[in-house]
Design an enzyme around this catalytic site. Structure first.
Site, PDB file in Angstrom:
ATOM      1  N   LYS A  13       0.836  -1.216   0.000  1.00 29.49           N
ATOM      2  CA  LYS A  13       0.000   0.000   0.000  1.00 29.49           C
ATOM      3  C   LYS A  13       0.864   1.257   0.000  1.00 29.49           C
ATOM      4  CE  LYS A  13      -2.004  -1.056   3.915  1.00 29.49           C
ATOM      5  NZ  LYS A  13      -1.316  -2.324   4.185  1.00 29.49           N
ATOM      6  N   ARG A  88      -9.108   1.194   8.719  1.00 31.55           N
ATOM      7  CA  ARG A  88      -8.779  -0.194   9.033  1.00 31.55           C
ATOM      8  C   ARG A  88      -9.941  -0.896   9.733  1.00 31.55           C
ATOM      9  NH1 ARG A  88      -2.803   0.787   9.119  1.00 31.55           N
ATOM     10  NH2 ARG A  88      -1.805  -1.223   8.849  1.00 31.55           N
ATOM     11  N   ARG A 127      11.605  -5.777   4.625  1.00 34.77           N
ATOM     12  CA  ARG A 127      11.316  -4.334   4.554  1.00 34.77           C
ATOM     13  C   ARG A 127      12.333  -3.544   5.381  1.00 34.77           C
ATOM     14  NH1 ARG A 127       5.369  -1.976   5.343  1.00 34.77           N
ATOM     15  NH2 ARG A 127       5.398  -3.091   7.338  1.00 34.77           N
ATOM     16  N   ARG A 160      11.473  -2.110  11.024  1.00 33.78           N
ATOM     17  CA  ARG A 160      10.422  -1.616  11.922  1.00 33.78           C
ATOM     18  C   ARG A 160      10.197  -2.597  13.071  1.00 33.78           C
ATOM     19  NH1 ARG A 160       5.390   0.236   8.224  1.00 33.78           N
ATOM     20  NH2 ARG A 160       4.294  -0.870   9.875  1.00 33.78           N
ATOM     21  N   ARG A 171      -0.600  -9.178  13.234  1.00 30.34           N
ATOM     22  CA  ARG A 171      -1.149  -8.113  12.371  1.00 30.34           C
ATOM     23  C   ARG A 171      -2.006  -8.708  11.256  1.00 30.34           C
ATOM     24  NH1 ARG A 171       3.883  -4.714  10.659  1.00 30.34           N
ATOM     25  NH2 ARG A 171       2.326  -3.364   9.705  1.00 30.34           N
TER      26      ARG A 171
END
Ligand code: ADP
Ligand code: AMP
Length: 214
Positions: A13, A88, A127, A160, A171
């Site tokens: 996203k 969300r 990431r 992160r 998540r």
């Protein structure tokens, strides 16, 4: 143009929202980025948000909704925006709908970046994010020019806190329980568009542009 990006954590996203923002000259609004900026500044909001984010949970709607409404009320959002990570939950979507309606405006597209759960853990473990400007990379799929150094501002890249596999699993569960129902919600409004997020980053972006330019 007002666009919502939907998709699992790690679906791409943010990657696509940044490209849309650059191509169409509209701001990229990420509630996750706003929370992370507050964590960095050690604000009260940051402290509260962190306690949820580190567990892979959603920050409560009461906090999130206010932040989003304040952000989209800013002048730069008058020409439109691309929302990444909001809404969300269904109540968050309803608040946004109400705010947009009060201005006699509408959301133009909700773009669902579809990526199966099997691909997500790999995406998240690779990431890397810039500590300073928030640019994101992937060690395999979108590597920076110099290892661990941001191409834009030369700051250090980090993993992160919430990208650890255990947190990512949580998540994903939260995504399926609370966020995925938004796909049906926006289908019902007739603005849902689907893209295959497993394709290469540039191919996904071409698919998105053909939707937005249609
Ligand atoms: P989200 O904002 O949905 O959480 P990101 O845009 O941060 O996801 O993408 C998650 C990770 O996957 C990043 O490291 C990004 O560089 C990488 N990525 C994004 N899109 C793709 C893609 N189409 N193919 C491979 N890797 C991707
Ligand atoms: P993101 O950067 O979009 O992956 O978001 C990182 C984390 O911030 C999420 O796992 C949530 O804990 C929190 N967060 C971001 N946006 C929202 C939102 N709209 N509602 C609730 N929590 C959010």
């Amino acid at each position: 143009m007002k666009i919502i990006m939907l998709g699992a954590p790690g679906a791409g996203k943010g990657t696509q929202a940044k490209k849309i923002a650059a191509e169409y000259g509209i701001p990229h609004v990420s509630t996750g980025d706003i929370f992370r900026a507050n964590i960095k500044e050690n604000t009260e909001l940051g402290k509260e948000a962190k306690s949820y984010m580190d567990k892979g949970q959603l920050v409560p709607d009461e906090l999130t909704v206010k932040i989003l409404l304040d952000r989209v009320a800013k002048d730069d959002c008058k020409k439109g925006y691309v929302l990444d990570g909001y809404p969300r939950t269904i109540p968050q979507a309803e608040v946004l709908d109400k705010a947009v309606k009060e201005l006699n405006e509408k959301i133009d597209y909700a773009i669902n970046v579809d990526v199966p759960d099997e691909n997500i853990i790999n995406r998240m473990s690779g990431r890397r994010a810039c500590v300073k400007c928030g640019a994101t990379y992937h060690i395999t799929f979108m590597p920076p020019k110099k290892e661990n150094v941001c191409d834009n501002c030369q700051s250090q890249l980090i993993i992160r806190d919430d990208d650890k596999p255990e947190t990512v699993k949580n998540r994903l569960k939260v995504y399926h329980d609370q966020t995925q129902p938004l796909i049906e919600y926006y289908k019902g409004q007739g603005i849902l568009k689907e893209v295959d997020g497993t394709k290469d980053i540039d191919v996904v972006f071409e698919d998105i542009k053909s939707i937005l330019n249609a």
